[in-house]
Scaffold this motif. Structure first.
Motif, PDB file in Angstrom:
ATOM      1  N   PRO A 106     -47.481  30.536 -42.498  1.00  0.00           N
ATOM      2  CA  PRO A 106     -46.247  29.900 -42.937  1.00  0.00           C
ATOM      3  C   PRO A 106     -45.096  30.851 -43.246  1.00  0.00           C
ATOM      4  O   PRO A 106     -44.024  30.408 -43.642  1.00  0.00           O
ATOM      5  CB  PRO A 106     -46.688  29.180 -44.214  1.00  0.00           C
ATOM      6  N   HIS A 107     -45.309  32.165 -43.076  1.00  0.00           N
ATOM      7  CA  HIS A 107     -44.275  33.121 -43.461  1.00  0.00           C
ATOM      8  C   HIS A 107     -43.582  33.706 -42.241  1.00  0.00           C
ATOM      9  O   HIS A 107     -44.255  34.220 -41.334  1.00  0.00           O
ATOM     10  CB  HIS A 107     -44.893  34.240 -44.298  1.00  0.00           C
ATOM     11  N   PRO A 108     -42.270  33.691 -42.204  1.00  0.00           N
ATOM     12  CA  PRO A 108     -41.543  34.205 -41.034  1.00  0.00           C
ATOM     13  C   PRO A 108     -41.907  35.648 -40.687  1.00  0.00           C
ATOM     14  O   PRO A 108     -41.950  36.014 -39.516  1.00  0.00           O
ATOM     15  CB  PRO A 108     -40.080  34.095 -41.446  1.00  0.00           C
ATOM     16  N   ASP A 109     -42.177  36.471 -41.692  1.00  0.00           N
ATOM     17  CA  ASP A 109     -42.460  37.885 -41.446  1.00  0.00           C
ATOM     18  C   ASP A 109     -43.741  38.096 -40.647  1.00  0.00           C
ATOM     19  O   ASP A 109     -43.959  39.182 -40.105  1.00  0.00           O
ATOM     20  CB  ASP A 109     -42.556  38.645 -42.766  1.00  0.00           C
ATOM     21  N   ASP A 110     -44.594  37.089 -40.580  1.00  0.00           N
ATOM     22  CA  ASP A 110     -45.857  37.218 -39.864  1.00  0.00           C
ATOM     23  C   ASP A 110     -45.723  36.979 -38.367  1.00  0.00           C
ATOM     24  O   ASP A 110     -46.686  37.162 -37.632  1.00  0.00           O
ATOM     25  CB  ASP A 110     -46.885  36.241 -40.436  1.00  0.00           C
ATOM     26  N   TYR A 111     -44.567  36.573 -37.906  1.00  0.00           N
ATOM     27  CA  TYR A 111     -44.363  36.259 -36.490  1.00  0.00           C
ATOM     28  C   TYR A 111     -43.711  37.426 -35.770  1.00  0.00           C
ATOM     29  O   TYR A 111     -42.877  38.130 -36.328  1.00  0.00           O
ATOM     30  CB  TYR A 111     -43.537  34.981 -36.343  1.00  0.00           C
ATOM     31  N   ASP A 112     -44.119  37.600 -34.516  1.00  0.00           N
ATOM     32  CA  ASP A 112     -43.701  38.778 -33.757  1.00  0.00           C
ATOM     33  C   ASP A 112     -42.456  38.535 -32.906  1.00  0.00           C
ATOM     34  O   ASP A 112     -41.674  39.459 -32.663  1.00  0.00           O
ATOM     35  CB  ASP A 112     -44.843  39.213 -32.825  1.00  0.00           C
ATOM     36  N   TYR A 113     -42.301  37.321 -32.395  1.00  0.00           N
ATOM     37  CA  TYR A 113     -41.204  37.019 -31.466  1.00  0.00           C
ATOM     38  C   TYR A 113     -40.533  35.714 -31.883  1.00  0.00           C
ATOM     39  O   TYR A 113     -41.206  34.775 -32.338  1.00  0.00           O
ATOM     40  CB  TYR A 113     -41.737  36.899 -30.032  1.00  0.00           C
ATOM     41  N   TRP A 114     -39.210  35.674 -31.649  1.00  0.00           N
ATOM     42  CA  TRP A 114     -38.402  34.530 -32.052  1.00  0.00           C
ATOM     43  C   TRP A 114     -37.478  34.115 -30.927  1.00  0.00           C
ATOM     44  O   TRP A 114     -37.008  34.950 -30.148  1.00  0.00           O
ATOM     45  CB  TRP A 114     -37.549  34.891 -33.274  1.00  0.00           C
ATOM     46  N   GLY A 115     -37.209  32.801 -30.884  1.00  0.00           N
ATOM     47  CA  GLY A 115     -36.168  32.310 -30.003  1.00  0.00           C
ATOM     48  C   GLY A 115     -34.811  32.409 -30.669  1.00  0.00           C
ATOM     49  O   GLY A 115     -34.688  32.865 -31.818  1.00  0.00           O
ATOM     50  N   GLN A 116     -33.775  31.937 -29.970  1.00  0.00           N
ATOM     51  CA  GLN A 116     -32.406  32.061 -30.471  1.00  0.00           C
ATOM     52  C   GLN A 116     -32.017  30.875 -31.354  1.00  0.00           C
ATOM     53  O   GLN A 116     -30.998  30.920 -32.028  1.00  0.00           O
ATOM     54  CB  GLN A 116     -31.425  32.174 -29.300  1.00  0.00           C
ATOM     55  N   GLY A 117     -32.822  29.815 -31.333  1.00  0.00           N
ATOM     56  CA  GLY A 117     -32.575  28.657 -32.174  1.00  0.00           C
ATOM     57  C   GLY A 117     -31.819  27.549 -31.461  1.00  0.00           C
ATOM     58  O   GLY A 117     -31.088  27.778 -30.501  1.00  0.00           O
ATOM     59  N   THR A 118     -32.020  26.332 -31.957  1.00  0.00           N
ATOM     60  CA  THR A 118     -31.295  25.162 -31.455  1.00  0.00           C
ATOM     61  C   THR A 118     -30.863  24.327 -32.651  1.00  0.00           C
ATOM     62  O   THR A 118     -31.638  24.118 -33.592  1.00  0.00           O
ATOM     63  CB  THR A 118     -32.157  24.355 -30.467  1.00  0.00           C
ATOM     64  N   GLN A 119     -29.613  23.862 -32.622  1.00  0.00           N
ATOM     65  CA  GLN A 119     -29.056  23.144 -33.771  1.00  0.00           C
ATOM     66  C   GLN A 119     -29.505  21.689 -33.771  1.00  0.00           C
ATOM     67  O   GLN A 119     -29.392  20.997 -32.743  1.00  0.00           O
ATOM     68  CB  GLN A 119     -27.530  23.203 -33.728  1.00  0.00           C
ATOM     69  N   VAL A 120     -29.963  21.227 -34.914  1.00  0.00           N
ATOM     70  CA  VAL A 120     -30.265  19.812 -35.134  1.00  0.00           C
ATOM     71  C   VAL A 120     -29.384  19.329 -36.272  1.00  0.00           C
ATOM     72  O   VAL A 120     -29.389  19.910 -37.355  1.00  0.00           O
ATOM     73  CB  VAL A 120     -31.748  19.608 -35.485  1.00  0.00           C
ATOM     74  N   THR A 121     -28.623  18.281 -36.015  1.00  0.00           N
ATOM     75  CA  THR A 121     -27.749  17.704 -37.030  1.00  0.00           C
ATOM     76  C   THR A 121     -28.078  16.224 -37.174  1.00  0.00           C
ATOM     77  O   THR A 121     -28.057  15.482 -36.193  1.00  0.00           O
ATOM     78  CB  THR A 121     -26.271  17.867 -36.656  1.00  0.00           C
ATOM     79  N   VAL A 122     -28.383  15.810 -38.397  1.00  0.00           N
ATOM     80  CA  VAL A 122     -28.728  14.420 -38.681  1.00  0.00           C
ATOM     81  C   VAL A 122     -27.636  13.838 -39.565  1.00  0.00           C
ATOM     82  O   VAL A 122     -27.413  14.306 -40.676  1.00  0.00           O
ATOM     83  CB  VAL A 122     -30.096  14.309 -39.364  1.00  0.00           C
ATOM     84  N   SER A 123     -26.971  12.830 -39.055  1.00  0.00           N
ATOM     85  CA  SER A 123     -25.884  12.198 -39.806  1.00  0.00           C
ATOM     86  C   SER A 123     -26.421  11.027 -40.622  1.00  0.00           C
ATOM     87  O   SER A 123     -27.354  10.336 -40.212  1.00  0.00           O
ATOM     88  CB  SER A 123     -24.793  11.729 -38.857  1.00  0.00           C
ATOM     89  N   SER A 124     -25.779  10.796 -41.754  1.00  0.00           N
ATOM     90  CA  SER A 124     -26.223   9.707 -42.645  1.00  0.00           C
ATOM     91  C   SER A 124     -25.544   8.396 -42.310  1.00  0.00           C
ATOM     92  O   SER A 124     -24.617   8.350 -41.522  1.00  0.00           O
ATOM     93  CB  SER A 124     -25.962  10.080 -44.094  1.00  0.00           C
TER      94      SER A 124
END
Length: 124
Positions: A106-124
């Motif tokens: 569950p800890h980010p520091d334990d992972y070796d490789y990462w993607g660039q990310g994708t934005q998720v926006t949830v409107s109310s």
């Protein structure tokens, strides 16, 4: 080395669904446990879910348990995050990550490789 590319983010109303994908290239995808994390503005990166190398075990943060499902298709070198019953507090940039040790972590520091990310926006 593994390259990860996320897709599938977007804008959705509360209660809606999205499916994120993370495509991997490079070294054997099945060597890695895979995780999803998210980061909202001004907040630390947060664990969402993880899956072991061949998908026999999954784990979820309490905040998404029962709403999100992580899965993987090793033949397609892809991991997915199905997100249902989305809430405004799920709004964040979502990242996938690969762990060469093969454990659910569950800890980010334990992972070796990462993607660039994708934005998720949830409107109310």
């Amino acid at each position: 080395q593994v390259q990860l590319v996320e897709s599938g983010g977007g804008l959705v109303q509360a209660g809606g669904s999205l499916r994120l994908s993370c495509a991997a290239s490079g070294r054997a995808f099945s060597n890695y446990a895979m995780g999803w994390f998210r980061q909202a503005p001004g907040k630390e990166r947060e664990y969402v879910a993880a899956v072991t190398r061949v998908g026999e075990r999954t784990d979820y943060a309490d905040s998404v348990k029962g709403r999100f499902t992580i899965s993987r298709d090793n033949a397609k070198n892809t991991v997915y995050l199905q997100m249902n019953s989305l809430k405004p507090e799920d709004t964040a940039v979502y990242y996938c990550a690969a762990d060469s040790e093969g454990w659910i972590l569950p800890h980010p520091d334990d992972y070796d490789y990462w993607g660039q990310g994708t934005q998720v926006t949830v409107s109310s």
